[in-house]
Design an enzyme around this catalytic site. Structure first.
Site, PDB file in Angstrom:
ATOM      1  CB  SER A   1      -0.906   0.009   1.234  1.00  0.00           C
ATOM      2  OG  SER A   1      -0.125   0.107   2.421  1.00  0.00           O
ATOM      3  CE  LYS A   2      -2.517   6.277  -2.588  1.00  0.00           C
ATOM      4  NZ  LYS A   2      -3.437   7.433  -2.552  1.00  0.00           N
ATOM      5  NE  ARG A   3       1.454  -0.726   6.041  1.00  0.00           N
ATOM      6  CZ  ARG A   3       0.460  -1.462   5.596  1.00  0.00           C
ATOM      7  NH1 ARG A   3      -0.598  -0.863   5.046  1.00  0.00           N
ATOM      8  NH2 ARG A   3       0.492  -2.777   5.672  1.00  0.00           N
TER       9      ARG A   3
ATOM     10  N   GLY B   1       5.623   3.247   0.321  1.00  0.00           N
ATOM     11  CA  GLY B   1       6.290   4.087  -0.679  1.00  0.00           C
ATOM     12  C   GLY B   1       5.519   4.070  -1.983  1.00  0.00           C
TER      13      GLY B   1
END
Length: 831
Positions: free
Chosen positions: A329-331, A333
């Site tokens: 996911s976006k966490r 990167g």
């Protein structure tokens, strides 16, 4: 086939007109029951929809074995956001299968089909669709059939434009008794669910309207009651698939799902109905998709069977996880393809890495060209275990692809990075932009992991990070060097030369001289300088020789002070190239926005250097004179008249091992080898290809950059040291597995092989005193984590040759069973 209009003969012209208008727009925006009331007298376009057996949807694979047909693969994104890593991998696997199929079945209609699943009207946007399509184009995953391909046979390719098809087949299922109308209200369904939960039974539709009295159904229709169309799951139905990734998967349909919805009360078809119909109508042979869609296969299989349509083959790929083993996911990167493009990754490297996230060709090869992937890929080799997204691995693969490209090929991508960073002046001259991008690309080519690195490297080169004063300088290599006393006199000499105009500077009439050889080809090796005999690089080289003579210094005692004084850094690329790039950025017609880039011109550097030198304490302004003997050394004479003995008391120096915090030297697998064969690389004029025996069953093939420094015939038969636990990689097509260790001087103008003793055993591992090379503790690191953690890069600064030319680590020599190794270069670097 009885048309839907015969269910109720009441004709509503306004409803018909509304339906036709919405169908032209590609949207069903009226209740399905209104559609069911349309009469055969409505304009021809509508009656074509509901009348005539001959108008039923064709299934091109009906009666065929899908595994014997040319692969027709589809990627079906939902345009509700950007294209992320998981979707890109799915698209790639489908694309590779389709492209390989087109080679194997050249005269059939194999294809990579792009289908936009935009029935989620609330979330789907045209902007998202355009974004996804742009990302696919960037990756080079071009489609044969899709929404923007004129004349494609099985269109339309947006689900919002296929409502006519869904309407025909929903009517067919109703007519054949395989689907039925359900008039349950939302409240009734919620009550049904609550009751089942209270009883502890699986929640599903209980079939209230499954076998309802036709007269009651007609009554509800006459009342205009809203209804959904539900699929009638056959009693005892079982769906079994042979998944290419997961093997045999089966569901007991009756106990797993109740009668599920095909059309909502709004008339909008549900996802599984659309997908099943589209796969059949477009002749899709294999569906490769993420494992989260596996449960959808049950409903889709039931629908296809009810329609008499062939099922495609299925392959459900596992999730891609972050390094913390959680779903990517976006966490973690960057995850969207566009972000990778902005950060300087190559599309060929991206598809190379994405292909490896769940697939391999059965070899240790990790670098593939696009054509090699097409040739090697097979869905049957996709594994079902989750894949871990490793950014460092992606960067390494990207760096290998960059190395296979020329400066001319990389330059436009680097130029794009400068544009992303807004470093060019608005309206700057295009030719000058190309000049600067070429220089920056050439300067960074050997160290680039991404094209962004060339731009950020240029930013570092154009800035000047020398501290304002000696006291403000952080403790470290630079401060220790200044304390040794060589920096101050050399810096002052540079200041005087700059102020007097005698310091060699880049020629504004030949701005790329430092970056091009005599044939005007880009120089990518940092140890090679450009220009002809009268160019800036040659003038600078002559100046440095004179400076060395005047100051009686050489090697790092000369080059390190000069580098820090002129660039503000202790390490970096060739100083002439850095000064040349600075000159391009500060010239009168420069294309660089100096304020945004943080450029510090040479004149300002000299002024800052002058101020800095004024703060250096007097005790550090001259080179120290080393005393080899202490003052209390004394002579004693043997009473028996023997020879005079000199007793020397030497103060013990600080052991560098006491402060070393890097990886252990035992991480490296350095072995004695013998070169069996050497030949010139056919595509790289700086590389040799070598066969080296390192004590294994077969000689290793290794590519080295030794061609500018020695003759092939002088190398054959030589014993060498080989770093063996580096992963195999391709060097312009040549498979190289390992690295030959050499010694070089500070400016890399001299490079010589490191020599094991003549009696050293081929294949034996070198050792270093004070380190335990035995057992599990002393075992070298495995190739994959070795590369991921860049162990050699961390150890390399501590691999040097001493004043006698002996290669060592932290002052300890490289040893073999026959003694210490040697080299022809003293006080140099080993790499």
């Amino acid at each position: 086939m009885r048309p839907l209009s015969t269910v109720n003969s009441v004709s509503t012209q306004s409803a018909a007109g509304k339906f036709v208008e919405n169908r032209r727009r590609g949207v069903i925006a009226i209740p399905y029951q209104e559609f069911s009331k349309l009469s055969a007298t409505v304009e021809d376009e509508t009656t074509t929809l509901v009348n005539g057996e001959e108008d039923l949807v064709k299934f091109p694979l009906k009666g065929k074995n899908v595994e014997e047909c040319a692969p027709r693969m589809r990627f079906a994104p939902s345009p509700t956001g950007s294209l992320h890593v998981g979707g890109a991998r799915t698209a790639l696997y489908n694309w590779l299968t389709a492209k390989k199929g087109q080679l194997d079945f050249p005269n059939e209609n194999g294809a990579f089909v792009l289908r936009v699943e935009d029935t989620d009207l609330a979330r789907s946007t045209k902007e998202s669709e355009e974004s996804v399509l742009a990302d696919l184009r960037w990756l080079g995953l071009n489609w044969d059939e899709g929404p923007d391909v004129d004349g494609a046979e099985f269109g339309p390719y947006r689900q919002s434009e296929r409502n006519e098809i869904y309407g025909k087949l929903a009517n067919k299922l109703l007519e054949e008794g395989k689907a039925y109308r359900c008039f349950c209200t939302k409240e009734e369904l919620e009550e049904m669910k609550a009751k089942q939960e209270a009883e502890g039974v699986p929640t599903r539709y209980d079939g209230t309207w499954r076998d309802a009295d036709p007269e009651l159904v007609q009554q509800k229709l006459d009342e205009g009651a809203e209804f959904t169309v539900r699929f009638k799951v056959p009693e005892g139905a079982r769906v079994v698939i042979e998944d290419a990734v997961r093997g045999n998967v089966a569901w007991d349909a009756e106990s797993t799902v109740g009668d599920f919805i095909l059309l909502r009360s709004s008339g909008v078809p549900v996802y599984n109905f659309c997908v099943a119909v589209d796969d059949a109508a477009m002749g899709i042979t294999t569906v490769v998709r993420a494992e989260e869609h596996l449960t959808n296969t049950l409903r889709q299989g039931l629908i296809l069977d009810a329609l008499g349509a062939p099922r495609p083959r299925y392959a459900h790929c596992s999730l891609i996880l972050g390094e913390d083993k959680q779903k990517l996911s976006k966490r973690h990167g960057a995850t969207s393809c566009n972000q990778f493009r902005l950060e300087g990754f190559l599309p060929d490297a991206m598809i190379n890495y994405l292909a490896l996230l769940g697939w391999n060709d059965g070899t240790d090869n990790e670098i593939f060209t696009r054509d090699e992937l097409i040739d090697a890929f097979d869905v049957d080799r996709v594994v079902k275990s989750p894949s871990i997204f490793d950014m460092s691995k992606l960067k390494w693969i990207n760096s290998q692809h960059l190395k296979m490209m020329t400066v001319e090929e990389v330059q436009p991508l680097v130029k794009e990075q400068f544009e992303f960073l807004e470093m060019f002046k608005e309206g700057a001259d295009a030719e000058k932009i190309d000049e600067f991008a070429t220089a920056a690309t050439t300067l960074a080519k050997q160290m680039m992991e991404t094209t962004r690195d060339a731009a950020t490297n240029a930013e570092t080169v154009l800035k000047y990070n020398l501290a304002e004063s000696f006291d403000m300088l952080a403790e470290g290599e630079a401060k220790e060097m200044i304390k040794n006393g060589n920096f101050y006199p050399i810096a002052m000499t540079l200041i005087e030369a700059a102020e007097a105009g005698t310091l060699p500077l880049p020629d504004s009439n030949d701005p790329l001289a430092a970056f091009l050889d005599e044939n005007k080809k880009a120089i990518v090796e940092d140890n090679q300088t450009g220009g002809d005999a009268y160019s800036f690089p040659e003038a600078y080289k002559a100046y440095m020789k004179q400076l060395a003579k005047e100051k009686k210094v050489k090697g790092k005692n000369l080059f390190h002070p000069v580098r820090l004084a002129l660039t503000g850094e202790m390490s970096g690329q060739d100083v002439t190239k850095q000064l040349a790039l600075l000159s391009l950025a500060t010239s009168d017609n420069s294309v660089i926005d100096q304020e945004k880039a943080g450029v510090v011109p040479l004149s300002d550097r000299i002024a800052q250097l002058k101020t800095f030198c004024e703060t250096i304490p007097e005790e550090f302004r001259a080179p120290k004179v080393e005393e080899k003997k202490s003052k209390d050394a004394k002579k004693t004479e043997n009473a028996a008249g023997k020879e005079t003995v000199t007793k020397v008391i030497v103060q013990k120096a600080e052991d560098p091992l006491d402060t070393y915090e890097g990886p252990a030297i035992t991480s490296l697998d350095i072995r004695v080898g013998v070169i069996k064969k050497v030949w010139e690389h056919p595509e790289a004029d700086k590389l040799y290809c070598e066969e080296i025996d390192v004590g294994e069953d077969e000689p290793r093939q290794i590519a080295s950059g030794l061609r500018p420094y020695m003759n092939a015939e002088d190398m054959e038969g030589r014993k060498v040291l080989v770093l063996c636990n580096l992963k195999a990689r391709k060097m312009l097509g040549f498979p190289s597995h390992g690295m030959v260790l050499c010694a070089s001087n500070a400016d890399h103008t001299e490079v010589k092989l490191v020599n094991p003793p003549i009696d050293a055993k081929v294949g034996e591992r070198i050792t270093v005193p004070d380190f335990n090379f035995e057992g599990e503790e002393g075992a070298p690191m495995k190739e994959n984590p070795m590369g991921k953690k860049k162990i050699f890069e961390k150890i390399a600064p501590f691999l040097v040759t001493n004043e006698y030319g002996i290669p060592s680590f932290l002052g300890r020599p490289f040893m073999t069973s026959a003694g210490a190794c040697t080299s022809a270069i003293s006080e140099g670097n080993v790499a």
